[in-house]
Design a protein around this motif. Structure first.
Motif, PDB file in Angstrom:
ATOM      1  N   ILE A 104       0.844  -1.204   0.000  1.00  0.00           N
ATOM      2  CA  ILE A 104       0.000   0.000   0.000  1.00  0.00           C
ATOM      3  C   ILE A 104       0.878   1.253   0.000  1.00  0.00           C
ATOM      4  N   THR A 105       1.933   1.234   0.814  1.00  0.00           N
ATOM      5  CA  THR A 105       2.852   2.380   0.864  1.00  0.00           C
ATOM      6  C   THR A 105       3.494   2.630  -0.500  1.00  0.00           C
ATOM      7  N   LYS A 106       3.924   1.547  -1.154  1.00  0.00           N
ATOM      8  CA  LYS A 106       4.516   1.686  -2.485  1.00  0.00           C
ATOM      9  C   LYS A 106       3.504   2.246  -3.484  1.00  0.00           C
ATOM     10  N   ILE A 107       2.280   1.741  -3.394  1.00  0.00           N
ATOM     11  CA  ILE A 107       1.233   2.206  -4.307  1.00  0.00           C
ATOM     12  C   ILE A 107       0.941   3.689  -4.065  1.00  0.00           C
ATOM     13  N   GLU A 108       0.863   4.073  -2.797  1.00  0.00           N
ATOM     14  CA  GLU A 108       0.565   5.473  -2.470  1.00  0.00           C
ATOM     15  C   GLU A 108       1.693   6.395  -2.929  1.00  0.00           C
ATOM     16  N   ASP A 109       2.939   5.914  -2.823  1.00  0.00           N
ATOM     17  CA  ASP A 109       4.061   6.693  -3.346  1.00  0.00           C
ATOM     18  C   ASP A 109       3.918   6.883  -4.861  1.00  0.00           C
ATOM     19  N   HIS A 110       3.505   5.805  -5.509  1.00  0.00           N
ATOM     20  CA  HIS A 110       3.287   5.876  -6.966  1.00  0.00           C
ATOM     21  C   HIS A 110       2.149   6.845  -7.283  1.00  0.00           C
ATOM     22  N   GLU A 111       1.116   6.832  -6.446  1.00  0.00           N
ATOM     23  CA  GLU A 111      -0.010   7.748  -6.643  1.00  0.00           C
ATOM     24  C   GLU A 111       0.434   9.206  -6.549  1.00  0.00           C
ATOM     25  N   ILE A 112       1.347   9.478  -5.621  1.00  0.00           N
ATOM     26  CA  ILE A 112       1.873  10.847  -5.487  1.00  0.00           C
ATOM     27  C   ILE A 112       2.618  11.244  -6.766  1.00  0.00           C
ATOM     28  N   GLU A 113       3.398  10.298  -7.292  1.00  0.00           N
ATOM     29  CA  GLU A 113       4.105  10.563  -8.547  1.00  0.00           C
ATOM     30  C   GLU A 113       3.115  10.843  -9.677  1.00  0.00           C
ATOM     31  N   LEU A 114       2.049  10.054  -9.704  1.00  0.00           N
ATOM     32  CA  LEU A 114       1.037  10.239 -10.745  1.00  0.00           C
ATOM     33  C   LEU A 114       0.316  11.587 -10.605  1.00  0.00           C
ATOM     34  N   MET A 115       0.123  12.019  -9.366  1.00  0.00           N
ATOM     35  CA  MET A 115      -0.498  13.321  -9.145  1.00  0.00           C
ATOM     36  C   MET A 115       0.377  14.438  -9.722  1.00  0.00           C
ATOM     37  N   GLU A 116       1.690  14.301  -9.506  1.00  0.00           N
ATOM     38  CA  GLU A 116       2.617  15.291 -10.060  1.00  0.00           C
ATOM     39  C   GLU A 116       2.612  15.238 -11.584  1.00  0.00           C
ATOM     40  N   GLN A 117       2.576  14.013 -12.113  1.00  0.00           N
ATOM     41  CA  GLN A 117       2.517  13.845 -13.565  1.00  0.00           C
ATOM     42  C   GLN A 117       1.220  14.410 -14.137  1.00  0.00           C
ATOM     43  N   ALA A 118       0.132  14.209 -13.408  1.00  0.00           N
ATOM     44  CA  ALA A 118      -1.172  14.712 -13.855  1.00  0.00           C
ATOM     45  C   ALA A 118      -1.178  16.233 -13.907  1.00  0.00           C
ATOM     46  N   GLU A 119      -0.547  16.852 -12.905  1.00  0.00           N
ATOM     47  CA  GLU A 119      -0.479  18.318 -12.887  1.00  0.00           C
ATOM     48  C   GLU A 119       0.309  18.829 -14.096  1.00  0.00           C
ATOM     49  N   ALA A 120       1.433  18.172 -14.371  1.00  0.00           N
ATOM     50  CA  ALA A 120       2.252  18.568 -15.521  1.00  0.00           C
ATOM     51  C   ALA A 120       1.508  18.310 -16.827  1.00  0.00           C
ATOM     52  N   ALA A 121       0.768  17.201 -16.878  1.00  0.00           N
ATOM     53  CA  ALA A 121       0.014  16.856 -18.085  1.00  0.00           C
ATOM     54  C   ALA A 121      -1.111  17.858 -18.334  1.00  0.00           C
ATOM     55  N   GLN A 122      -1.747  18.313 -17.257  1.00  0.00           N
ATOM     56  CA  GLN A 122      -2.812  19.312 -17.396  1.00  0.00           C
ATOM     57  C   GLN A 122      -2.247  20.620 -17.943  1.00  0.00           C
ATOM     58  N   LYS A 123      -1.070  20.993 -17.457  1.00  0.00           N
ATOM     59  CA  LYS A 123      -0.416  22.205 -17.963  1.00  0.00           C
ATOM     60  C   LYS A 123      -0.080  22.040 -19.442  1.00  0.00           C
ATOM     61  N   GLU A 124       0.348  20.838 -19.811  1.00  0.00           N
ATOM     62  CA  GLU A 124       0.669  20.564 -21.213  1.00  0.00           C
ATOM     63  C   GLU A 124      -0.579  20.659 -22.084  1.00  0.00           C
ATOM     64  N   VAL A 125      -1.707  20.210 -21.548  1.00  0.00           N
ATOM     65  CA  VAL A 125      -2.977  20.312 -22.286  1.00  0.00           C
ATOM     66  C   VAL A 125      -3.331  21.774 -22.535  1.00  0.00           C
ATOM     67  N   LEU A 126      -3.176  22.603 -21.507  1.00  0.00           N
ATOM     68  CA  LEU A 126      -3.479  24.027 -21.651  1.00  0.00           C
ATOM     69  C   LEU A 126      -2.559  24.680 -22.675  1.00  0.00           C
ATOM     70  N   ARG A 127      -1.274  24.310 -22.626  1.00  0.00           N
ATOM     71  CA  ARG A 127      -0.327  24.867 -23.594  1.00  0.00           C
ATOM     72  C   ARG A 127      -0.666  24.415 -25.011  1.00  0.00           C
ATOM     73  N   ALA A 128      -0.931  23.113 -25.150  1.00  0.00           N
ATOM     74  CA  ALA A 128      -1.265  22.564 -26.468  1.00  0.00           C
ATOM     75  C   ALA A 128      -2.571  23.141 -26.990  1.00  0.00           C
ATOM     76  N   LEU A 129      -3.515  23.394 -26.083  1.00  0.00           N
ATOM     77  CA  LEU A 129      -4.799  23.991 -26.477  1.00  0.00           C
ATOM     78  C   LEU A 129      -4.583  25.391 -27.036  1.00  0.00           C
ATOM     79  N   ALA A 130      -3.737  26.162 -26.363  1.00  0.00           N
ATOM     80  CA  ALA A 130      -3.439  27.526 -26.825  1.00  0.00           C
ATOM     81  C   ALA A 130      -2.733  27.490 -28.182  1.00  0.00           C
ATOM     82  N   ASP A 131      -1.772  26.555 -28.315  1.00  0.00           N
ATOM     83  CA  ASP A 131      -1.036  26.435 -29.573  1.00  0.00           C
ATOM     84  C   ASP A 131      -1.966  26.025 -30.710  1.00  0.00           C
TER      85      ASP A 131
END
Length: 242
Positions: A104-131
């Motif tokens: 569970i601890t390993k999974i939750e650590d992975h979830e934190i990584e995914l949250m960071e990735q999701a934030e970066a991906a959302q920013k990429e979507v906004l940038r790509a949308l503008a472009d």
């Protein structure tokens, strides 16, 4: 200057204008497709960014389900501990519980990584949308300008071509056919002047007799080197440059 030469020079000037317009028209379609391809590419980047967000979210949900499954296993093992009277089974169940907690601890650590990735991906979507939005806007604007330019060029070409028929009809047929044959092999530089004793087309030195014939302006004189039709005017120098 021979009247036929004068008419051929006018016809050549018209043909050069026709070729210029045709060359411009030939570039419009590839340019237009290039603009549309660029807009399509930015849209594809946007879709890829959106897909990445969906993949991350899907992975997060999968991990949440896995965590819940591990928690259910812990509850199951804990209940089994309460029911067993054997120390070995109790310790084995305890180990399973600790293993699930570690997972569970390993999974939750992975979830934190995914949250960071999701934030970066959302920013990429906004940038790509503008472009994509900007590329689409520019493409539509520039394509519209190209369409307008294409329409004007086609109209201009039609007028030139119509006028050419009239000009060609006024030229001696033998001279015109000769001119048109040369156009196919020499391009739109067929009727050329003489300057400093050389052909204005191939720039090769001309014989004295050719120069005399051109100056007399009594007949059509071809260049003995390239076959182009030569002409002479008083502002041209017949003597070769030293």
């Amino acid at each position: 200057m021979l009247e036929t030469i004068e008419k051929l020079l006018v016809l050549q000037d018209r043909d050069r204008k026709i070729h210029r317009v045709q060359a411009e028209l030939a570039h419009i379609s590839p340019e237009r497709e290039g603009l549309r391809a660029k807009a399509t590419a930015t849209q594809a980047q946007l879709e890829a960014a959106k897909t990445r967000v969906k993949q991350i979210e899907s992975e997060r949900k999968r991990l949440e389900i896995e965590v819940e499954s591990k928690k259910e296993q812990i509850t199951k093992y804990a209940n089994q501990q309460l029911q067993t009277r054997k120390n070995e089974e109790y310790r084995a169940l305890a180990q399973e519980i600790e293993h699930c907690k570690a997972e569970i601890t390993k999974i939750e650590d992975h979830e934190i990584e995914l949250m960071e990735q999701a934030e970066a991906a959302q920013k990429e979507v906004l940038r790509a949308l503008a472009d994509a939005s900007e590329a689409k806007k520019m493409s539509e604007s520039e394509v519209a300008q190209l369409d307008q330019r294409e329409g004007k060029l086609k109209q201009e070409l039609a007028e030139y071509q119509k006028g050419r028929e009239e000009l060609a009809a006024g030229v001696d047929e033998v001279a015109r056919l000769r001119y048109e044959r040369l156009m196919k092999s020499k391009g739109d530089n067929v009727i050329v002047g003489i300057n400093h004793g050389v052909c204005g087309g191939c720039h090769m030195k001309l014989t004295a007799q050719i120069l005399v014939n051109c100056k007399s302006q009594k007949e059509i004189v071809p260049c003995i080197n390239c076959g182009r039709i030569l002409y002479y005017t008083r502002d041209m120098e017949l003597v070769a440059a030293e």
